[in-house]
Design a protein around this motif. Structure first.
Motif, mmCIF file in Angstrom:
data_model
loop_
_atom_site.group_PDB
_atom_site.id
_atom_site.type_symbol
_atom_site.label_atom_id
_atom_site.label_comp_id
_atom_site.label_asym_id
_atom_site.label_seq_id
_atom_site.Cartn_x
_atom_site.Cartn_y
_atom_site.Cartn_z
ATOM 1 N N SER A 24 0.951 6.021 -3.306
ATOM 2 C CA SER A 24 -0.149 6.300 -2.489
ATOM 3 C C SER A 24 -0.501 7.134 -1.272
ATOM 4 O O SER A 24 0.529 7.332 -0.652
ATOM 5 N N HIS A 55 0.739 -1.233 -0.067
ATOM 6 C CA HIS A 55 -0.311 0.124 0.153
ATOM 7 C C HIS A 55 0.826 1.439 -0.437
ATOM 8 O O HIS A 55 0.044 2.221 0.201
ATOM 9 N N GLU A 84 -7.990 5.839 7.402
ATOM 10 C CA GLU A 84 -6.746 4.755 8.204
ATOM 11 C C GLU A 84 -6.136 5.019 9.147
ATOM 12 O O GLU A 84 -5.230 3.922 9.348
ATOM 13 N N THR A 122 0.373 2.859 -6.019
ATOM 14 C CA THR A 122 -1.242 2.518 -6.185
ATOM 15 C C THR A 122 -0.871 2.065 -7.842
ATOM 16 O O THR A 122 -0.901 3.495 -8.134
#
Length: 226
Positions: free
Chosen positions: A74, A61, A80, A64
């Protein structure tokens, strides 16, 4: 594994580490386009290890992939933050409990040497953060669980990126480093409950500071993880 295969894995691993470092240090900022050709030139590597590193960074992550548009660094969304720190607050104490049982005097001597470096005058906040990371890595390694270590390494790297995004110019790392001295004492004493509690407080304290910095920077109040 052949020598050629080992060299290839090593290159891919190095590419992953270097590109992740660029993302953490905001040399590649959230939203930036990630171009393989630029990375090949910067890292002086061929396409294959760069591509493999980017595939791994996508799984972790950090980047992206958007079909027909390309690859981008990202962002970390507000919602998050809670997931990141609540995961660390569960996994880090568990790893610390394992480390208390499985760690050796050599591990804690190594941690003491790192802590001694933090007391040297003139340490920049970024250097103290690196020493903070080294303390965590010693505990992860001492836990003897490579799956925990791999996951916590990725989670810490995301926290590291948040520090560079929101706290690098205002945050005093001294208090966080001092907390490691207490953690070290509990590890040496073999007090697993105290170690786990101190680690959880340490992670939650960093979480609170990031939230406050984000709210101050963007004027957006963030809810608690509780």
């Amino acid at each position: 594994m052949s020598t050629a295969d080992s060299a290839h894995v090593s290159l891919a691993e190095r590419a992953y580490g270097e590109i992740r470092r660029m993302i953490i240090r905001l040399e590649l900022a959230p939203g930036d386009v990630v171009r393989e050709a630029d990375l090949q030139a910067t890292l002086e590597m061929s396409r294959t290890p760069i591509r493999e590193a980017l595939q791994r960074l996508a799984r972790d992550h950090f980047v992206t992939v958007i079909p027909r548009r390309g690859m981008f660094v990202s962002a970390i969304q507000f919602d998050e933050l809670a997931m990141l720190y609540e995961t660390r607050a569960i996994m880090e104490p568990y790893a610390a409990r394992l480390a208390t049982r499985r760690g050796t005097p050599r591990d804690w001597d190594e941690m003491a040497a790192v802590l001694a470096e933090t007391t040297l005058p003139g340490k920049r906040p970024s250097e103290l953060l690196e020493l903070d990371r080294q303390c965590h890595e010693i505990i992860w390694r001492a836990s003897g669980n490579r799956f925990l270590t791999a996951t916590l390494d990725t989670l810490y790297a995301q926290s590291d990126r948040l520090w560079h995004m929101y706290l690098a110019d205002v945050h005093d790392m001294g208090h966080a480093v001092d907390e490691h001295a207490s953690i070290h004492g509990a590890l040496v004493a073999g007090d697993a409950d105290r170690v786990a509690g101190l680690i959880e407080e340490h992670v939650n304290s960093f979480d609170a500071q990031v939230r406050a910095a984000v709210a101050d920077r963007l004027g957006t109040p963030l809810s608690s993880t509780a």
